[in-house]
Design a protein around this motif. Structure first.
Motif, PDB file in Angstrom:
ATOM      1  N   VAL A   1      36.265  42.050  39.897  1.00 50.34           N
ATOM      2  CA  VAL A   1      36.100  40.804  40.651  1.00 50.34           C
ATOM      3  C   VAL A   1      36.150  41.088  42.155  1.00 50.34           C
ATOM      4  O   VAL A   1      35.344  40.563  42.927  1.00 50.34           O
ATOM      5  N   PHE A   2      37.071  41.950  42.562  1.00 52.07           N
ATOM      6  CA  PHE A   2      37.193  42.272  43.984  1.00 52.07           C
ATOM      7  C   PHE A   2      35.900  42.886  44.506  1.00 52.07           C
ATOM      8  O   PHE A   2      35.343  42.453  45.512  1.00 52.07           O
ATOM      9  N   VAL A   3      35.408  43.894  43.766  1.00 54.74           N
ATOM     10  CA  VAL A   3      34.207  44.599  44.208  1.00 54.74           C
ATOM     11  C   VAL A   3      33.016  43.654  44.271  1.00 54.74           C
ATOM     12  O   VAL A   3      32.249  43.648  45.236  1.00 54.74           O
ATOM     13  N   LEU A   4      32.871  42.828  43.238  1.00 54.98           N
ATOM     14  CA  LEU A   4      31.721  41.921  43.211  1.00 54.98           C
ATOM     15  C   LEU A   4      31.825  40.858  44.302  1.00 54.98           C
ATOM     16  O   LEU A   4      30.831  40.475  44.905  1.00 54.98           O
ATOM     17  N   THR A   5      33.042  40.378  44.569  1.00 59.25           N
ATOM     18  CA  THR A   5      33.210  39.383  45.630  1.00 59.25           C
ATOM     19  C   THR A   5      32.855  39.982  46.989  1.00 59.25           C
ATOM     20  O   THR A   5      32.132  39.371  47.772  1.00 59.25           O
ATOM     21  N   ALA A   6      33.371  41.185  47.233  1.00 62.05           N
ATOM     22  CA  ALA A   6      33.161  41.791  48.542  1.00 62.05           C
ATOM     23  C   ALA A   6      31.691  42.073  48.804  1.00 62.05           C
ATOM     24  O   ALA A   6      31.280  42.201  49.947  1.00 62.05           O
ATOM     25  N   GLY A   7      30.893  42.175  47.747  1.00 58.43           N
ATOM     26  CA  GLY A   7      29.498  42.537  47.942  1.00 58.43           C
ATOM     27  C   GLY A   7      28.521  41.385  47.809  1.00 58.43           C
ATOM     28  O   GLY A   7      27.327  41.613  47.701  1.00 58.43           O
ATOM     29  N   THR A   8      28.998  40.160  47.803  1.00 60.80           N
ATOM     30  CA  THR A   8      28.063  39.049  47.611  1.00 60.80           C
ATOM     31  C   THR A   8      27.942  38.190  48.863  1.00 60.80           C
ATOM     32  O   THR A   8      28.877  38.083  49.650  1.00 60.80           O
ATOM     33  N   TYR A   9      26.777  37.617  49.045  1.00 60.68           N
ATOM     34  CA  TYR A   9      26.594  36.756  50.213  1.00 60.68           C
ATOM     35  C   TYR A   9      26.149  35.343  49.846  1.00 60.68           C
ATOM     36  O   TYR A   9      26.060  34.466  50.686  1.00 60.68           O
ATOM     37  N   LEU A  10      25.842  35.135  48.572  1.00 62.50           N
ATOM     38  CA  LEU A  10      25.226  33.863  48.203  1.00 62.50           C
ATOM     39  C   LEU A  10      26.159  32.651  48.329  1.00 62.50           C
ATOM     40  O   LEU A  10      25.771  31.649  48.949  1.00 62.50           O
ATOM     41  N   PRO A  11      27.387  32.689  47.786  1.00 61.29           N
ATOM     42  CA  PRO A  11      28.235  31.493  47.927  1.00 61.29           C
ATOM     43  C   PRO A  11      28.503  31.100  49.382  1.00 61.29           C
ATOM     44  O   PRO A  11      28.361  29.922  49.719  1.00 61.29           O
TER      45      PRO A  11
ATOM     46  N   SER B   1      32.568  52.028  52.367  1.00 62.69           N
ATOM     47  CA  SER B   1      33.801  52.814  52.523  1.00 62.69           C
ATOM     48  C   SER B   1      35.003  52.024  52.035  1.00 62.69           C
ATOM     49  O   SER B   1      35.872  52.557  51.343  1.00 62.69           O
ATOM     50  N   LEU B   2      35.030  50.737  52.401  1.00 59.82           N
ATOM     51  CA  LEU B   2      36.139  49.891  51.953  1.00 59.82           C
ATOM     52  C   LEU B   2      36.220  49.904  50.431  1.00 59.82           C
ATOM     53  O   LEU B   2      37.288  50.127  49.849  1.00 59.82           O
ATOM     54  N   LEU B   3      35.082  49.683  49.775  1.00 58.54           N
ATOM     55  CA  LEU B   3      35.082  49.619  48.316  1.00 58.54           C
ATOM     56  C   LEU B   3      35.398  50.983  47.720  1.00 58.54           C
ATOM     57  O   LEU B   3      36.084  51.080  46.711  1.00 58.54           O
ATOM     58  N   PHE B   4      34.902  52.038  48.379  1.00 64.83           N
ATOM     59  CA  PHE B   4      35.157  53.373  47.867  1.00 64.83           C
ATOM     60  C   PHE B   4      36.658  53.654  47.864  1.00 64.83           C
ATOM     61  O   PHE B   4      37.203  54.151  46.877  1.00 64.83           O
ATOM     62  N   VAL B   5      37.322  53.299  48.964  1.00 66.65           N
ATOM     63  CA  VAL B   5      38.768  53.538  49.043  1.00 66.65           C
ATOM     64  C   VAL B   5      39.478  52.776  47.922  1.00 66.65           C
ATOM     65  O   VAL B   5      40.348  53.311  47.225  1.00 66.65           O
ATOM     66  N   ILE B   6      39.053  51.528  47.707  1.00 70.70           N
ATOM     67  CA  ILE B   6      39.712  50.720  46.687  1.00 70.70           C
ATOM     68  C   ILE B   6      39.454  51.279  45.282  1.00 70.70           C
ATOM     69  O   ILE B   6      40.372  51.450  44.482  1.00 70.70           O
ATOM     70  N   VAL B   7      38.185  51.614  44.988  1.00 72.34           N
ATOM     71  CA  VAL B   7      37.854  52.136  43.661  1.00 72.34           C
ATOM     72  C   VAL B   7      38.517  53.495  43.440  1.00 72.34           C
ATOM     73  O   VAL B   7      39.048  53.781  42.372  1.00 72.34           O
ATOM     74  N   TRP B   8      38.532  54.327  44.478  1.00 78.15           N
ATOM     75  CA  TRP B   8      39.118  55.653  44.363  1.00 78.15           C
ATOM     76  C   TRP B   8      40.617  55.548  44.077  1.00 78.15           C
ATOM     77  O   TRP B   8      41.138  56.204  43.180  1.00 78.15           O
ATOM     78  N   THR B   9      41.299  54.691  44.837  1.00 78.43           N
ATOM     79  CA  THR B   9      42.734  54.508  44.627  1.00 78.43           C
ATOM     80  C   THR B   9      42.989  54.002  43.208  1.00 78.43           C
ATOM     81  O   THR B   9      43.874  54.489  42.501  1.00 78.43           O
ATOM     82  N   TYR B  10      42.175  53.042  42.812  1.00 77.48           N
ATOM     83  CA  TYR B  10      42.331  52.478  41.473  1.00 77.48           C
ATOM     84  C   TYR B  10      42.154  53.552  40.404  1.00 77.48           C
ATOM     85  O   TYR B  10      42.963  53.693  39.496  1.00 77.48           O
ATOM     86  N   ASN B  11      41.101  54.328  40.548  1.00 80.11           N
ATOM     87  CA  ASN B  11      40.787  55.361  39.568  1.00 80.11           C
ATOM     88  C   ASN B  11      41.895  56.404  39.506  1.00 80.11           C
ATOM     89  O   ASN B  11      42.290  56.875  38.453  1.00 80.11           O
TER      90      ASN B  11
END
Lengths: 265, 288
Positions: free
Chosen positions: B215-225, B263-273
């Protein structure tokens, strides 16, 4: 569950409210599509097919529909075909770097669509190619490939390798084995994958908005450009057609796949 | 099997070349472009300079949008957990013979185009929308009050989009729990609530956290809403990219913002992984 029935009732009510929340926008689109009045939203002033008729007469919308249907079908075919091959490689063979490659192929799920949109468009610009239908197609293949891969892989894991080995022992070559053994067993997953890619392609807006042009519009892009003015019964009618199409297709496919799976060995 | 070594590579060739050619190389291009210059005439000049990044951080305007994106993403994650856990639990515990239909129903919105689900909030919350119409009808208000074009409506749009992902992730991990563990807990004298708290809840956390990441990743990457339901002050980082690239054709700056988002998402996904493992995410897609 009886011992905790008050809590359970609350859970049921809560779930019901979530359903209301999720479905209200969808139901409202369908209801308002039949509203004959020209401006504003509510109240309903009767029931009419006026806006559907207007849609059917609007050539740019018919064009967008054709584009979307062709694009979705081609995306489904290409994505599913190359997805099956990749899934076979991952599940049936061992090779160095397998996990890394699997993650690489699933990566588009985790990369924001806005970045996918920008990067592919930038690449095209560097190649000095204009935006075209081909751009939409390759873009949508990248968007949908991971889902096909996940669905087909999950099913392939459950199909015993022995079936294929038996076929080979009996003299079938690799292609015959795939055609007569693996493919029929995989069919439900292939249909699910194809359907998933069709729907994702048909519905996608975030990345598609970067790739579409006035000549190559899809229905969501058309809706987006119509929204520039304000919401109208015409948009709701178009939305209603889209909703019926995208919801009826999976239900139909689910029914068909259940019918097909009766022939499972 | 020595002679078969080439086979997996032949099978992988089409999809690998597609992903490398259409994803890996284009993303590298974005990174390269983010160091380029933009001439006043609008032409892009190859260069290696950090001006685009400096521009992003030179005052508080752009970082503010970045922070807003992160804040909205967190709000969406929390709302999705609060709204999604109970329905997922309901599906898990329900013994109704309609359970499959309930599950199918919660997934249905997922099949409806994002733009339709987003724009329909205007039908509901607009000045002549459903809520205002009902409130006027029952006499609670006389003139419609405007609810649209603020962060709340943006959140509504995001929830509509992302809640099914969360429900699915939680449900998949709940289904994976061995029900005999629950029975054991009950036999040992736990109440229903204790059994939930001590057994079910902890065992479902992998699904919750996978859902949160997605949800975080998808929210951060959307512009439509934000674009459709937000006001001028509700833009997120993806809106910025869209405006720079499609609006002003400022490719180098648009690329730099894309790199910052990545980069922001990479840091988050990397930490999560690193701490939780990424594979749980993919499980939910395999379930259906």
């Amino acid at each position: 569950m009886k011992s905790f029935s008050l809590g359970w009732h609350l859970i049921r009510i809560y779930t019901f409210l979530i359903y209301v929340f999720m479905f209200a926008p969808i139901v409202v689109v369908i209801v308002l599509a039949f509203n004959p009045k020209q401006f504003g939203i509510f109240p309903m002033e009767g029931v009419s097919l006026r806006w559907f008729i207007k849609l059917a007469q609007n050539e740019s919308i018919i064009d967008a529909f054709q584009n979307s249907l062709i694009l979705g079908s081609l995306t489904a075919v290409v994505s599913t075909a190359i997805g099956i091959l990749a899934a076979m490689a991952f599940i049936r063979f061992d090779f160095p770097g397998k996990n890394t490659l699997n993650t690489l192929l699933l990566a588009p799920i985790m990369i924001p669509e806005v970045v996918l949109g920008v990067s592919l468009l930038l690449f095209l610009r560097w190649l000095q190619q204009p935006k075209s239908f081909a751009l939409l197609l390759i873009g949508h293949v990248v968007l949908t490939l991971p889902y096909v891969l996940l669905i087909v892989q999950a099913r392939l894991v459950g199909i015993k390798k022995e079936y294929e080995e038996a076929a080979k022992t009996l003299g079938a070559n690799a292609f015959q084995t795939f055609r007569d053994v693996t493919f029929p067993l995989l069919l439900p997953a292939i249909m699910a994958g194809a359907l998933f890619s069709f729907t994702i392609s048909f519905d996608d807006i975030t990345a598609t908005l970067f790739w579409a042009t006035a000549q190559n519009q899809t229905v969501p892009v058309k809706i987006f450009s119509m929204l520039r003015n304000s919401i109208s019964p015409e948009i709701n009618a178009l939305g209603a057609v889209m909703i019926v199409l995208t919801i009826a297709t999976p239900l139909l496919a689910g029914y068909l796949s259940r019918k097909f799976s009766k022939f499972k060995p | 099997m020595k002679s078969e070594k080439w086979k997996p590579w032949a099978l992988l060739a089409p999809s690998l070349s597609a992903v490398v050619l259409l994803l890996v190389i284009p993303v590298c291009f974005v990174i390269v472009y983010s160091f380029w210059l933009r001439a006043p005439s609008g032409a892009d000049i190859p260069a290696f300079q950090l001006g685009n990044y400096a521009k992003f951080f030179e005052d508080f305007f752009y970082p503010g949008i970045l922070i807003r994106t992160i804040r909205i993403a967190f709000e969406t994650v929390i709302l999705c957990v609060v709204m999604g856990y109970i329905p997922a639990y309901f599906f898990y515990r329900s013994e109704s013979r309609y359970k499959q239909i309930f599950l199918l129903l919660i997934m249905l919105p997922f099949w409806v185009s994002f733009i339709i689900r987003t724009m329909s909030w205007i039908n509901i919350m607009g000045d002549s929308g459903l809520i205002n119409h009902v409130l006027i009808k029952i006499g609670l208000i006389e003139t419609p009050f405007s609810m649209l074009y603020n962060e709340f409506t943006v959140l509504m749009g995001l929830l509509m989009y992302l809640l099914p992902f969360m429900v699915l992730n939680i449900y998949v991990s709940l289904e994976g729990i061995d029900k005999s563990l629950l029975e054991a807990a009950r036999c040992m004298g736990c109440t229903e609530w204790q059994a939930f708290r001590e057994v079910t809840l902890p065992l479902s956390l992998p699904g919750v956290s996978a859902g949160c990441l997605l949800v975080f990743v998808l929210t951060a990457g959307t512009y439509l809403p934000p674009m459709i339901l937000g006001g001028p002050g509700n833009d997120m980082i993806a809106n910025l990219i869209f405006k720079r690239v499609i609006g002003t054709l400022d490719w180098p700056f648009g690329s730099a913002i894309s790199v910052i988002l990545l980069s922001l998402l990479f840091v988050i996904v990397w930490t999560y992984n690193r701490y939780l493992g990424i594979n749980q995410i993919f499980k939910s897609f395999q379930g259906n």
